[in-house]
Design an enzyme around this catalytic site. Structure first.
Site, PDB file in Angstrom:
ATOM      1  N   GLY A 166      -3.427   3.391  -2.164  1.00 39.97           N
ATOM      2  CA  GLY A 166      -4.223   3.927  -1.069  1.00 39.97           C
ATOM      3  C   GLY A 166      -5.252   4.943  -1.472  1.00 39.97           C
ATOM      4  N   VAL A 197       0.845  -1.200   0.000  1.00 42.34           N
ATOM      5  CA  VAL A 197       0.000   0.000   0.000  1.00 42.34           C
ATOM      6  C   VAL A 197       0.882   1.253   0.000  1.00 42.34           C
ATOM      7  CG1 VAL A 197      -1.759   1.303   1.244  1.00 42.34           C
ATOM      8  CG2 VAL A 197      -1.862  -1.189   1.200  1.00 42.34           C
ATOM      9  N   HIS A 198       0.636   2.107  -0.990  1.00 41.29           N
ATOM     10  CA  HIS A 198       1.320   3.390  -1.136  1.00 41.29           C
ATOM     11  C   HIS A 198       0.312   4.336  -1.769  1.00 41.29           C
ATOM     12  CE1 HIS A 198       1.761   2.321  -5.391  1.00 41.29           C
ATOM     13  NE2 HIS A 198       1.987   1.107  -4.911  1.00 41.29           N
ATOM     14  N   GLY A 199       0.718   5.501  -2.210  1.00 40.19           N
ATOM     15  CA  GLY A 199      -0.212   6.503  -2.724  1.00 40.19           C
ATOM     16  C   GLY A 199      -1.138   6.016  -3.819  1.00 40.19           C
TER      17      GLY A 199
END
Length: 158
Positions: free
Chosen positions: A19, A14-16
């Site tokens: 997310g 999960v990252h930008g």
């Protein structure tokens, strides 16, 4: 039957992009990170939680716990599963998790891997795993973000 909107392979988990962009595009209200290491790492969990909107719940489960509890999901849960590798997807599918479509988002290059796109590199084990998943009826798309044009199916590239 759990309401799985999409499963994504992303070795960053999960990252930008995951997310914010993917979660809102899908309308997901639950991000389930199925990863044995992260399920026991509160620091990494907290970092991943920081990029998710407050309206989206998270679960950090081992692969086995995901297999054991996914069928207990409430109908209201719109689930976006994120895993690190195609082998993780295969473990889930063989364990009875009803995954029909996989977004292949990011698989970093490393020695011994062949670069298929700017963000996807595979080795022989990955190729074998994708073929096995395909034989089990799983379909794939290769997009970094939802607005990207659907890329060639990975099966045509390996």
């Amino acid at each position: 039957m759990p309401n799985i909107l999409l499963t994504r392979i992303d070795n960053r988990l999960v990252h930008g992009q995951v997310g914010v962009t993917w979660t809102s595009h899908l309308g997901a209200n639950l991000v389930l990170v199925a990863n044995d290491e992260v399920s026991h790492d509160e620091v990494r969990q907290n970092l991943m939680d920081m990029v998710l909107p407050d309206t989206v719940a998270t679960r950090f489960f081992t692969l086995q716990k995901t297999i054991d509890v996914i069928h207990k999901a409430a109908d209201r849960q719109k689930i976006f599963i994120v895993v690190k590798t195609p082998q993780d997807v295969l473990t889930l599918v063989k364990g009875g998790v009803p995954i029909k479509e996989v977004n292949v988002g990011n698989m970093h290059y490393a020695e011994g891997k062949e670069q298929l796109t700017s963000t996807i590199s595979v080795d022989e084990d990955d190729k074998k795993t994708f073929k096995e998943l395909h034989d089990l009826g799983v379909t794939f798309d290769m997009r970094k973000v939802p607005d990207d044009k659907r890329n060639k199916n990975i099966m045509e590239m390996i």
